[in-house]
Design a protein around this motif. Structure first.
Motif, PDB file in Angstrom:
ATOM      1  N   ARG A 160       6.949   5.185   4.853  1.00  0.00           N
ATOM      2  CA  ARG A 160       8.023   5.163   3.862  1.00  0.00           C
ATOM      3  C   ARG A 160       7.697   6.052   2.666  1.00  0.00           C
TER       4      ARG A 160
ATOM      5  N   CYS B 152       1.669   6.703   5.335  1.00  0.00           N
ATOM      6  CA  CYS B 152       2.694   5.725   4.931  1.00  0.00           C
ATOM      7  C   CYS B 152       4.057   6.193   5.427  1.00  0.00           C
TER       8      CYS B 152
ATOM      9  N   GLU C 159       7.575  -1.417   3.007  1.00  0.00           N
ATOM     10  CA  GLU C 159       8.115  -2.442   3.901  1.00  0.00           C
ATOM     11  C   GLU C 159       7.010  -3.253   4.577  1.00  0.00           C
ATOM     12  N   GLY C 160       5.776  -3.002   4.206  1.00  0.00           N
ATOM     13  CA  GLY C 160       4.688  -3.756   4.826  1.00  0.00           C
ATOM     14  C   GLY C 160       4.348  -3.319   6.236  1.00  0.00           C
ATOM     15  N   ASN C 161       4.431  -2.013   6.499  1.00  0.00           N
ATOM     16  CA  ASN C 161       4.143  -1.522   7.844  1.00  0.00           C
ATOM     17  C   ASN C 161       2.644  -1.465   8.166  1.00  0.00           C
ATOM     18  N   GLU C 162       1.802  -1.636   7.141  1.00  0.00           N
ATOM     19  CA  GLU C 162       0.349  -1.785   7.316  1.00  0.00           C
ATOM     20  C   GLU C 162      -0.379  -0.516   7.759  1.00  0.00           C
ATOM     21  N   ARG C 163       0.283   0.638   7.666  1.00  0.00           N
ATOM     22  CA  ARG C 163      -0.437   1.861   8.055  1.00  0.00           C
ATOM     23  C   ARG C 163      -1.518   2.199   7.037  1.00  0.00           C
TER      24      ARG C 163
ATOM     25  N   ASP D 232       2.750 -10.893   2.212  1.00  0.00           N
ATOM     26  CA  ASP D 232       4.188 -11.042   1.968  1.00  0.00           C
ATOM     27  C   ASP D 232       4.943  -9.733   2.234  1.00  0.00           C
ATOM     28  N   ASP D 233       4.516  -9.022   3.266  1.00  0.00           N
ATOM     29  CA  ASP D 233       5.187  -7.788   3.676  1.00  0.00           C
ATOM     30  C   ASP D 233       5.188  -6.707   2.600  1.00  0.00           C
TER      31      ASP D 233
END
Lengths: 418, 63
Positions: free
Chosen positions: B55, B53, B11-15, B28-29
């Motif tokens: 997810r 992560c 989901e593009g959480n950037e962790r 783009d997420d």
């Protein structure tokens, strides 16, 4: 932490009254992690469950959302004395938290792109403005209730803004969230018991959002209510129950948790003044500070999962239909994951905490919560010269969400420099 | 060892970017690999990214 007499027979990690009186049962969770990490609990006023206290087990269970369902039992709820359990269909809600695959993914993806770091970054000016206003309102005084006057005000404003709820309705929204999460606490109770309180708040909120949805279907605006009101799943508009439940959960989840992380975060700073000084002198540390606040406070105490087939967790057989209770604050003190887990260290890095959960149901609003905490603690570090407790902390009677209802503080707050 | 990102989960959480900025980037997420075959010196950071992560979208494959 001086509880030398612990034994499995005396363990109680679920009675809400204990959370109200003593806060989180960290000594008991520590005992369970060491001696019985998968522990069968049978107590009055709730159905049996397995208490899961190790981070690795919570991760393992969370990443198998088809084996472990949310739907049958969302969390372990404990009835108030004398209260009778209602059948689940009496108060239906259908939302992200109690949906399972594949439906859960369909509903989650309707909004997930509005909660990415990229999307929430655009909200920062608004969050800063709200925070500054809230702090300005208590400037010039020397005492306040940090919860009712500061920490509760920012999250409700932010989520209300995202949903497009008009400003004059924010106080009402705030009351409903208190009643839905804190209905088990006498302070928030309306009617005879928690169930009645919940039912009433749910009904009023559904009525409110029915009107707002109708308005946004006619005139879509740039807000989350408009997106859901006009969204489609499998080619059809969202059924009424699913739509209203979605909105209700966004309000409730967006409020309580951030409020409690904020309050618990400041409490941790008061109890560890050197950490607050560190944040003041090194503002660049804010991102790790926020992660540590979430780890330290772990506002969500537990969610449950129910097994769809016979399975095994850490060698313990668990039968189909039995449920496990995932204790996130315990995972966040797990000695196998964290060095000195009971030390509050705002520079802790890495910090693989489970404060937002993990996997299929990972907190949708985590990035928004992070942004809010960043802004609030950045502003507090700039403006708060000192703070101390001015009276006892009042905790919520709940073993689901760890809440501080009131925290009187004595303080000196400077002006905003922006 | 090959790093696999399940884009259906991401989901593009950037962790992952926080854990191993040398290896992951988000645009783009969605998370993308900056390098296909990371040096073994980065393995510890990659394992941290897998763990962090939210997810559980990142894994290692032998292929």
């Amino acid at each position: 932490m001086s509880t030398p007499e612990l034994s499995l027979g005396s363990i109680d990690v679920i009675t809400p009254e204990h959370y109200q009186q003593n806060g989180y049962p960290h000594a008991q969770w520590t005992y369970l992690r060491k001696h019985k990490p998968v522990f069968h609990v049978e107590q009055p006023r709730t159905d049996p469950f397995w208490a899961i206290t190790k981070a690795a087990d919570i991760m393992e269970i969370s990443k198998q959302p088809k084996l472990w369902l949310n739907g049958p039992r969302l969390a372990v709820f404990v009835l108030s004395p004398g209260e009778e359990a209602l059948p689940p269909e009496a108060l239906p809600l259908k939302h992200l938290l109690n949906m399972d695959p594949p439906q859960h993914g369909q509903y989650r993806s309707l909004l997930s792109r509005y909660f990415t770091p990229r999307s929430v970054r655009a909200l920062e000016p608004e969050v800063s403005r709200i925070t500054t206003t809230v702090l300005d309102d208590v400037m010039g005084r020397t005492e306040c209730d940090f919860v009712t006057e500061i920490s509760s005000k920012v999250p409700v404003a932010v989520i209300a803004e995202m949903l497009g709820v008009p400003r004059q309705d924010w106080p009402t929204l705030f009351r409903w969230t208190n009643e839905i999460i804190g209905g088990g606490d006498p302070e928030f109770q309306r009617g005879e018991n928690p169930t009645e309180t919940f039912a009433q708040a749910r009904m009023e909120m559904f009525q409110y959002f029915t009107n707002l949805v109708a308005e946004r279907q006619k005139h879509p605006a740039n807000d989350v209510t408009s997106i859901l009101a006009n969204a489609k799943v499998d080619g059809a508009a969202l059924p009424t129950l699913e739509l209203l439940s979605y909105l209700l959960v966004l309000v409730v989840a967006g409020n309580e948790t951030t409020r409690n992380a904020t309050t618990g975060g400041l409490l941790a700073m008061i109890e560890n003044p050197s950490q607050f000084q560190r944040l003041k002198s090194d503002p660049g540390i804010i991102k790790t500070a926020v992660e540590e606040i979430v780890r330290w406070t772990s506002p969500v105490i537990q969610f449950a999962r129910t097994a769809t087939q016979d399975t095994v967790v850490r060698g313990q057989k668990i039968k189909a239909g039995e449920s496990v209770c995932l204790f996130y604050p315990s995972a966040n003190r797990d000695e196998e994951v964290f060095d000195e887990p009971f030390r509050f260290d705002i520079g802790r890095n890495p910090n693989p905490h489970l404060g937002f959960g993990i996997g299929e149901h990972f907190c949708l609003g985590s990035n928004l919560a992070r942004l809010e905490l960043e802004v609030i603690f950045r502003e507090l570090a700039k403006r708060l010269d000192r703070a101390e407790l001015a009276g006892p902390v009042a905790r919520l009677r709940s073993s689901f969400v760890g809440g501080i209802k009131h925290m009187p503080i004595r303080y000196k707050l400077g002006p905003s420099h922006d | 060892m090959k790093i696999v990102i399940d884009l259906k989960l991401c989901e593009g959480n950037e962790r992952c970017v926080a854990a191993a900025p040398e290896v992951f980037e988000v645009h783009d997420d969605q998370s993308h690999l900056r390098i296909e075959n990371p040096p073994s010196a980065l393995m510890e950071k990659i394992r941290l990214a897998i763990r962090m992560c939210p997810r559980q979208a990142i894994s290692l494959s032998d292929r």
